[in-house]
Design a protein around this motif. Structure first.
Motif, short mmCIF file in Angstrom:
data_model
loop_
_atom_site.label_atom_id
_atom_site.label_comp_id
_atom_site.label_asym_id
_atom_site.label_seq_id
_atom_site.Cartn_x
_atom_site.Cartn_y
_atom_site.Cartn_z
N GLY A 126 0.80 -1.22 0.00
CA GLY A 126 0.00 0.00 0.00
C GLY A 126 0.83 1.27 0.00
N ASN A 127 0.12 2.40 -0.10
CA ASN A 127 0.76 3.70 -0.22
C ASN A 127 1.49 4.16 1.02
N ALA A 138 5.42 9.08 -4.28
CA ALA A 138 5.25 7.71 -4.78
C ALA A 138 3.81 7.26 -4.59
N THR A 139 3.29 6.54 -5.57
CA THR A 139 1.95 5.96 -5.45
C THR A 139 2.02 4.49 -5.86
N VAL A 140 1.24 3.69 -5.17
CA VAL A 140 1.23 2.26 -5.50
C VAL A 140 0.67 2.04 -6.90
N GLY A 141 -0.26 2.92 -7.34
CA GLY A 141 -0.80 2.79 -8.69
C GLY A 141 0.27 2.90 -9.76
N ALA A 142 1.25 3.75 -9.54
CA ALA A 142 2.34 3.93 -10.51
C ALA A 142 3.49 2.95 -10.29
N CYS A 143 3.67 2.49 -9.05
CA CYS A 143 4.86 1.70 -8.72
C CYS A 143 4.62 0.20 -8.57
N HIS A 144 3.36 -0.23 -8.50
CA HIS A 144 3.10 -1.64 -8.21
C HIS A 144 3.73 -2.56 -9.26
N PHE A 156 9.87 -3.78 -3.73
CA PHE A 156 8.81 -4.20 -4.66
C PHE A 156 7.50 -3.71 -4.08
N ALA A 157 6.76 -2.93 -4.84
CA ALA A 157 5.51 -2.34 -4.35
C ALA A 157 4.31 -3.20 -4.74
N LEU A 158 3.46 -3.44 -3.76
CA LEU A 158 2.19 -4.14 -3.98
C LEU A 158 1.05 -3.27 -3.45
N TYR A 159 -0.14 -3.49 -4.01
CA TYR A 159 -1.32 -2.91 -3.39
C TYR A 159 -1.47 -3.54 -2.00
N HIS A 160 -2.11 -2.83 -1.10
CA HIS A 160 -2.37 -3.38 0.23
C HIS A 160 -3.41 -4.50 0.07
N PRO A 161 -3.23 -5.63 0.79
CA PRO A 161 -4.19 -6.73 0.66
C PRO A 161 -5.63 -6.31 0.98
N ALA A 162 -5.82 -5.33 1.84
CA ALA A 162 -7.18 -4.86 2.14
C ALA A 162 -7.81 -4.16 0.95
N SER A 163 -7.00 -3.63 0.05
CA SER A 163 -7.55 -2.86 -1.07
C SER A 163 -8.42 -3.73 -1.97
N ILE A 164 -8.12 -5.01 -2.05
CA ILE A 164 -8.96 -5.86 -2.91
C ILE A 164 -10.31 -6.16 -2.26
N LEU A 165 -10.42 -5.93 -0.96
CA LEU A 165 -11.73 -6.06 -0.30
C LEU A 165 -12.64 -4.93 -0.74
N TYR A 166 -12.07 -3.74 -0.95
CA TYR A 166 -12.85 -2.56 -1.30
C TYR A 166 -12.88 -2.31 -2.80
N PRO A 168 -12.48 -4.89 -5.79
CA PRO A 168 -12.21 -6.21 -6.38
C PRO A 168 -11.64 -6.16 -7.79
N ALA A 169 -11.78 -5.02 -8.48
CA ALA A 169 -11.28 -4.89 -9.85
C ALA A 169 -9.76 -5.03 -9.92
N ILE A 170 -9.06 -4.76 -8.82
CA ILE A 170 -7.60 -4.86 -8.87
C ILE A 170 -7.08 -6.24 -8.45
N LYS A 171 -7.98 -7.17 -8.16
CA LYS A 171 -7.56 -8.50 -7.69
C LYS A 171 -6.63 -9.19 -8.69
N ALA A 172 -6.95 -9.12 -9.98
CA ALA A 172 -6.11 -9.77 -11.00
C ALA A 172 -4.73 -9.10 -11.07
N VAL A 173 -4.69 -7.78 -10.97
CA VAL A 173 -3.42 -7.05 -11.00
C VAL A 173 -2.58 -7.46 -9.79
N TYR A 174 -3.23 -7.47 -8.62
CA TYR A 174 -2.54 -7.85 -7.38
C TYR A 174 -2.00 -9.27 -7.49
N ARG A 175 -2.83 -10.18 -8.00
CA ARG A 175 -2.43 -11.58 -8.17
C ARG A 175 -1.19 -11.68 -9.07
N ASN A 176 -1.21 -10.98 -10.20
CA ASN A 176 -0.07 -11.02 -11.13
C ASN A 176 1.19 -10.43 -10.49
N ASP A 177 1.03 -9.36 -9.74
CA ASP A 177 2.18 -8.75 -9.06
C ASP A 177 2.78 -9.71 -8.04
#
Length: 189
Positions: A126-127, A138-144, A156-166, A168-177
């Motif tokens: 997360g940010n 720095a933003t996680v959107g640009a750095c993930h 290595f930057a990842l979205y925060h795991p809680a972000s996919i709770l709020y 869900p559209a980023i779940k695939a991006v998070y998974r790939n990262d």
């Protein structure tokens, strides 16, 4: 690490003498090659005294399984070690993001913790963690999903795991990262 925890506890007991702040320390392999750094503990983390044990922790465990990295081989901590809260409209206590002042208050402690563990890889979740280590711009959107050099360590930057709770559209991006992180860490052995 025990001395570090005692010193931090003493510092915050003196800083907040009228209110006891429950600190949630990092846990895991204190010689880990990979250190995960989140934002701050939530309700479950504060109750159990462990990082990432609530709903976000379950998401993290699921994605770590995809990466091939085991939680037991990692060191997991947070930027801010106490739960930042606010009162909701209904009068309950809810989580809130840490303030800039809270992050700055903990930054030297986080840097000490990194030096104690000496990870080769730092994974920001997360940010809040990303900005603490790379600066406010720095933003996680640009750095993930990307690798950076921070103080001679790989970040290595990842979205925060809680972000996919709020969101869900980023779940695939998070998974790939997360899968990419596992590949990079294994290739670096």
């Amino acid at each position: 690490m025990e001395k570090f925890k005692r010193e931090m506890t003493d510092f915050f007991d003196k800083l907040y003498p009228t209110e006891h702040k429950l600190l949630v320390f990092g846990e895991g392999d204190e010689r880990a090659r990979v250190m995960l750094i989140g934002e701050a503990p939530g309700e479950q983390e504060t109750m159990q005294g462990r990082p990432f044990v609530g709903r976000a922790g379950k998401n993290l465990d699921e994605f770590l399984e995809l990466s091939g990295l085991s939680r037991e081989a990692l060191y997991i901590t947070n930027t801010v070690k106490f739960r930042p809260v606010k009162h909701s409209k209904s009068g309950g206590v809810v989580n809130r993001p840490p303030t800039r002042e809270e992050v700055e208050l903990f930054l030297s402690w986080l840097q000490q913790e990194i030096e104690l563990v000496k990870p080769q890889w730092i994974v920001t979740l997360g940010n809040v963690a990303l900005r603490a280590l790379m600066g406010r711009g720095a933003t996680v959107g640009a750095c993930h999903g990307k690798e950076y050099d921070v103080g001679g360590r790989r970040l290595f930057a990842l979205y925060h795991p809680a972000s996919i709770l709020y969101n869900p559209a980023i779940k695939a991006v998070y998974r790939n990262d997360v899968i990419r992180l596992g590949e990079l860490v294994r290739a670096d052995e």
